[in-house]
Enzyme design. Sequence first.
Site, PDB file in Angstrom:
ATOM      1  N   GLY A  96      27.516 -27.118 -16.688  1.00 30.63           N
ATOM      2  CA  GLY A  96      28.297 -26.752 -15.513  1.00 30.63           C
ATOM      3  C   GLY A  96      29.074 -25.478 -15.757  1.00 30.63           C
ATOM      4  N   GLY A 141      30.756 -25.260 -19.283  1.00 31.49           N
ATOM      5  CA  GLY A 141      29.965 -25.276 -20.513  1.00 31.49           C
ATOM      6  C   GLY A 141      28.937 -26.389 -20.522  1.00 31.49           C
ATOM      7  N   LYS A 142      28.274 -26.534 -21.659  1.00 32.48           N
ATOM      8  CA  LYS A 142      27.247 -27.560 -21.817  1.00 32.48           C
ATOM      9  C   LYS A 142      27.842 -28.833 -22.412  1.00 32.48           C
ATOM     10  CE  LYS A 142      23.271 -24.482 -22.454  1.00 32.48           C
ATOM     11  NZ  LYS A 142      22.175 -24.068 -23.360  1.00 32.48           N
ATOM     12  N   VAL A 143      27.199 -29.955 -22.082  1.00 42.51           N
ATOM     13  CA  VAL A 143      27.588 -31.253 -22.628  1.00 42.51           C
ATOM     14  C   VAL A 143      26.434 -31.774 -23.475  1.00 42.51           C
ATOM     15  CG1 VAL A 143      28.360 -33.584 -22.133  1.00 42.51           C
ATOM     16  CG2 VAL A 143      28.991 -31.718 -20.595  1.00 42.51           C
ATOM     17  N   ASP A 161      37.076 -29.453  -9.077  1.00 46.92           N
ATOM     18  CA  ASP A 161      35.608 -29.436  -9.004  1.00 46.92           C
ATOM     19  C   ASP A 161      35.087 -30.853  -8.788  1.00 46.92           C
ATOM     20  OD1 ASP A 161      33.104 -28.324  -8.937  1.00 46.92           O
ATOM     21  OD2 ASP A 161      32.868 -28.186 -11.102  1.00 46.92           O
TER      22      ASP A 161
END
Length: 607
Positions: free
Chosen positions: A293, A296-298, A411
């Site tokens: 998102g 950043g990345k998860v 968000d």
Amino acid sequence: MMMEFYFVVLAFASLQSFVSSDFQGDALYSLKTSLQAMSNQLVDWNPSQVDPCTWSNVFCDHNKNVVSVTLSSMNFSGTLSPKVGFLKTLFTLTLRGSGITGMIPEEFGNLTGLTNLDLENNHLTGEIPASLGNLKKLQFLSLSQNNLSGRIPDSLSALTNLINLQLSSNNFGGQIPQSLFEISEYNFTGNNLDCGVNFSHACASNSGNSSSSHKPKVGIIVGVVGGLIVLILCSMLVFLYKGRHKGYRPEVFVDVAGEVDRRIAFGQLKRFAWRELQIATDSFNERSVLGQGGFGKVYKGVLADGTKIAVKRLTDFESPGGDAAFQREVEMISVAVHKNLLRLIGFCTTPTERLLVYPFMQNLSVASRLREIKPGEPVLGWPTRKKVALGAARGLEYLHEHCNPKIIHRDVKAANVLLDEDFEAVVGDFGLAKLVDVRKTSVTTQVRGTMGHIAPEYLSTGKSSEKTDVFGYGIMLLELVTGQRAIDFSRLEEEDDVLLLDHVKKLEREKKLNAIVDRNLNENYNMQEVEMMIQVALLCTQQSPEERPAMSEVVRMLEGEGLAERWEEWQNLEVTRRQEYERLQRRFDWGEDSMYNQDAIELSSGR
């Protein structure tokens, strides 16, 4: 006439808000200047940006009043500004360990809303201002480890709400006001004070800097007995949990009057080593990515003890306050504990990295369950969607109305609502906008969110509020009902409504609700409940933020209370607006026709 009056009132309200923000901004910018902040410190505290509620380390209430300023371990070299005394809505001021010199301004006595004042571990000189006795709401006062001198003013005896007083390691002298010994916890060690015969031990320099809690003899006896009982109970709990729940950290449930039950997990926030998370995620292997998102990345990971985790690796992050600023914001988020909020396990910081560690959610996100169903996987049923709607609403209600200071998500969408093993809604990514925005250097707030979910006023002004979250929540409800994305360009082939909100509004006006519902449900739903959820969604996504309901009201409407009245009011308002729009349109069309006719007359007249 009514329209003119409305705009005058609106302009006056905007002016009031501007003036309020302006004087608060002036006071805080004066503090930054007097503290001699370096060029890489508090870079977003800019006099051109009149709303200080968007500044790092500053928290405001829903009325845009500054209520908390935290500037610990910032390594300043200047003094405190008297203008801070203008911030009468401030309830927390923390400037611990920041190298501050000079005296405590008398004007600090004007901070009548203050409950927490922490100036510990600086280089402050002079006496404690007697004006601090005006802070009737003050509960915690810490001035330890400074170079303060003189007598402790008698005016502090008027602080009847004070429960913790820390004055150790200064140069105070004279007699201590005896009423201060009635405070629950105090520390006067490391000074040249006269504590009197009964409390001489409270001033003993060999006590070091440890807090001294002294109560009457009866209280001591009760405390000792109570302490023994607690110690025995704790020992039994530790023994039982070690034997039966190895590796499990027990949570303590505290019933807070007027709030949702708050769960406090002792020692739950852990600081992870970089190498530990690197191993857990297989060196942040792309095959471990759960999602990506704006923040950043998860990555999915597994710790050495077998615990499954989700690691969010923040991108676009460069905090002017460095590790300390990030840690303070993380700690602020970690105190928001609710069954419908994603619990933060811990974090990791390096000079170039910021990572947050969460428990792994077995059923991933609502968005994935709506639109990324793999063959053989069950569809998210209607009863589960109802449960998700209510659970997410309760989580946001907690952030807005039970956190102090409140937390704005910024968000809200189906992708940020996760599902645990029981398909209970768990709102994630809350507070990340604030975390990332501590690095802001521009004079305008950076709009963060996902197109189609962002409230119109946030896009136009860059200012977020709890009502921007309400708007995003309304769009998420439409995602739950339709299974569709907030923006879908494929609809251009059949109609002009790219936005899901416009598409649903059109079908609702045409009474074609069956065409709205997700086809994957195969008509296994209650049409009346679908209609109610759409009504709540449309109330949440009204153009004006003032007309949107608060999340507590949303919860009540989803539970069946007050929706009919609110919906009827909204429909009447919509009819009035549509009639006004049509009237203006006719007036415009008439004006155009008359203009064209006038041109025709002029062209046909004699020359």
